[in-house]
Design an enzyme around this catalytic site. Structure first.
Site, PDB file in Angstrom:
ATOM      1  N   ASP A  67       0.873  -1.076  -0.739  1.00  0.00           N
ATOM      2  CA  ASP A  67      -0.330   0.571   0.482  1.00  0.00           C
ATOM      3  C   ASP A  67       1.143   1.103   0.035  1.00  0.00           C
ATOM      4  O   ASP A  67       2.126   1.216   0.556  1.00  0.00           O
ATOM      5  CB  ASP A  67      -0.857   0.024   1.144  1.00  0.00           C
ATOM      6  CG  ASP A  67      -0.189  -0.863   2.277  1.00  0.00           C
ATOM      7  OD1 ASP A  67       0.882   0.206   2.330  1.00  0.00           O
ATOM      8  OD2 ASP A  67      -0.836  -0.912   3.578  1.00  0.00           O
ATOM      9  N   HIS A 138      -6.571  -5.191   9.859  1.00  0.00           N
ATOM     10  CA  HIS A 138      -6.759  -4.568   8.816  1.00  0.00           C
ATOM     11  C   HIS A 138      -5.546  -5.774   8.500  1.00  0.00           C
ATOM     12  O   HIS A 138      -4.374  -5.981   9.265  1.00  0.00           O
ATOM     13  CB  HIS A 138      -6.934  -2.900   8.611  1.00  0.00           C
ATOM     14  CG  HIS A 138      -5.805  -3.069   8.822  1.00  0.00           C
ATOM     15  ND1 HIS A 138      -5.927  -1.500   9.294  1.00  0.00           N
ATOM     16  CD2 HIS A 138      -4.162  -3.142   9.582  1.00  0.00           C
ATOM     17  CE1 HIS A 138      -4.528  -0.796   9.557  1.00  0.00           C
ATOM     18  NE2 HIS A 138      -3.453  -1.930   9.722  1.00  0.00           N
ATOM     19  N   GLU A 143      -9.793  -1.699   5.426  1.00  0.00           N
ATOM     20  CA  GLU A 143     -10.009  -1.781   6.940  1.00  0.00           C
ATOM     21  C   GLU A 143     -11.524  -3.024   6.854  1.00  0.00           C
ATOM     22  O   GLU A 143     -12.192  -3.425   6.027  1.00  0.00           O
ATOM     23  CB  GLU A 143     -10.413  -0.541   6.976  1.00  0.00           C
ATOM     24  CG  GLU A 143      -9.498   0.652   6.378  1.00  0.00           C
ATOM     25  CD  GLU A 143      -8.600   1.082   8.039  1.00  0.00           C
ATOM     26  OE1 GLU A 143      -8.155  -0.169   8.859  1.00  0.00           O
ATOM     27  OE2 GLU A 143      -8.055   1.810   8.192  1.00  0.00           O
TER      28      GLU A 143
END
Ligand code: PGA
Length: 264
Positions: A67, A138, A143
């Site tokens: 990410d 998460h 999430e």
């Protein structure tokens, strides 16, 4: 799920680093899925040591990070590209052009996410994905309530996550509330998964991930579906597991079996 409980985070991180080193020995051009945050830093230190002392070779490897914050440039000290350079890439012999982190500055993040998926596929998929876990369960920035088959996309971070990460940002500094993240479906396609969790503050999420129901409310519980997921915990992170004695016994028996078959 294979549950490995180590005395402390140092032993757990060494185990993870050795697992990654073995993967690279077995397949030098492995595609590694990498993670950021405080959890993997000791593992990266160990990998750097293994590289320097025993010449673990990253020259043919490539990597994809989970990410990146939306709106941060690669040279921003809180960007995950910057983190990876500082904590790992600058200290090993990986070819930087083979390292991938989602593009946090792309004007079309939706296209950037689709391109990231295509790039992973073009590399033949991820061989080994390293993960941490958030206090809310998460993985990546998926999430709670993230789709269990979700792909790389742009996500809004929860308050719990922005609060946990606010320690890294100055009071007046822009802190992103959006991130580009591999989806849960993307993560589940990795051939092998190695999740690390340390400390009491992770123990509730760890218990739900391992002993709770498969649920989008705990994204990490999706790993229950994976055929080769190793969960590496320190004692504190394992402390809420109801079946801790059983997990320890299973691992001991498994190790003894592997030894008797000359497989370890
Ligand atoms: P941490 O974050 O390693 O900084 O605790 C883990 C995560 O949010 O995945």
């Amino acid at each position: 799920m294979r549950i490995v409980i180590k005395e402390n985070r140092y032993e757990a991180s060494s185990f993870a680093a050795e697992t990654i080193a073995m993967q690279l020995q077995k397949k030098p051009n492995s595609v590694l899925g990498l993670a950021t945050g405080s959890t993997p830093t000791l593992c990266y230190e160990q990998l750097i040591r293994l590289h320097k002392e025993h010449y673990v070779d990253f020259s043919a490897a490539s990597s994809f990070n989970l990410d990146e914050y939306h709106g941060l440039s690669p040279d921003h000290p809180q960007s995950y590209r910057y983190f990876m350079q500082q904590k790992l890439f600058d200290h090993i012999n990986i070819d930087i052009s083979n390292t991938h982190v989602p593009d946090g500055l792309n004007e079309n993040p939706i296209q950037a996410c689709a391109d990231y998926e295509n790039e992973i596929n073009a590399h033949g998929g991820i061989d080994l994905q390293l993960l941490g876990i958030g206090r809310n369960g998460h993985i990546g920035f998926n999430e709670p309530t993230s789709g269990l088959q979700s792909r790389t996309r742009i996500k809004t971070l929860t308050q719990s996550t922005t609060h946990a990460n606010s320690r890294f940002f100055g009071d007046e500094e822009f802190q992103p509330e959006l991130a580009l993240t591999m989806g849960i479906g993307t993560i589940l396609e990795a051939k092998k998964i190695l999740l690390l969790a340390f400390g009491k503050e992770k123990s509730a999420a760890v218990q739900t991930m391992i002993e709770g129901a498969l649920s989008a409310y705990c994204p990490a519980s999706a790993l229950q579906l994976h055929p080769d997921a190793i969960i590496v915990l320190d004692r504190e992170a394992a402390s809420r597991l109801e079946h801790i004695e059983f997990f320890i016994e299973v691992e001991e028996k498994q190790q003894a079996l592997m030894k008797s078959l000359n497989l370890s």
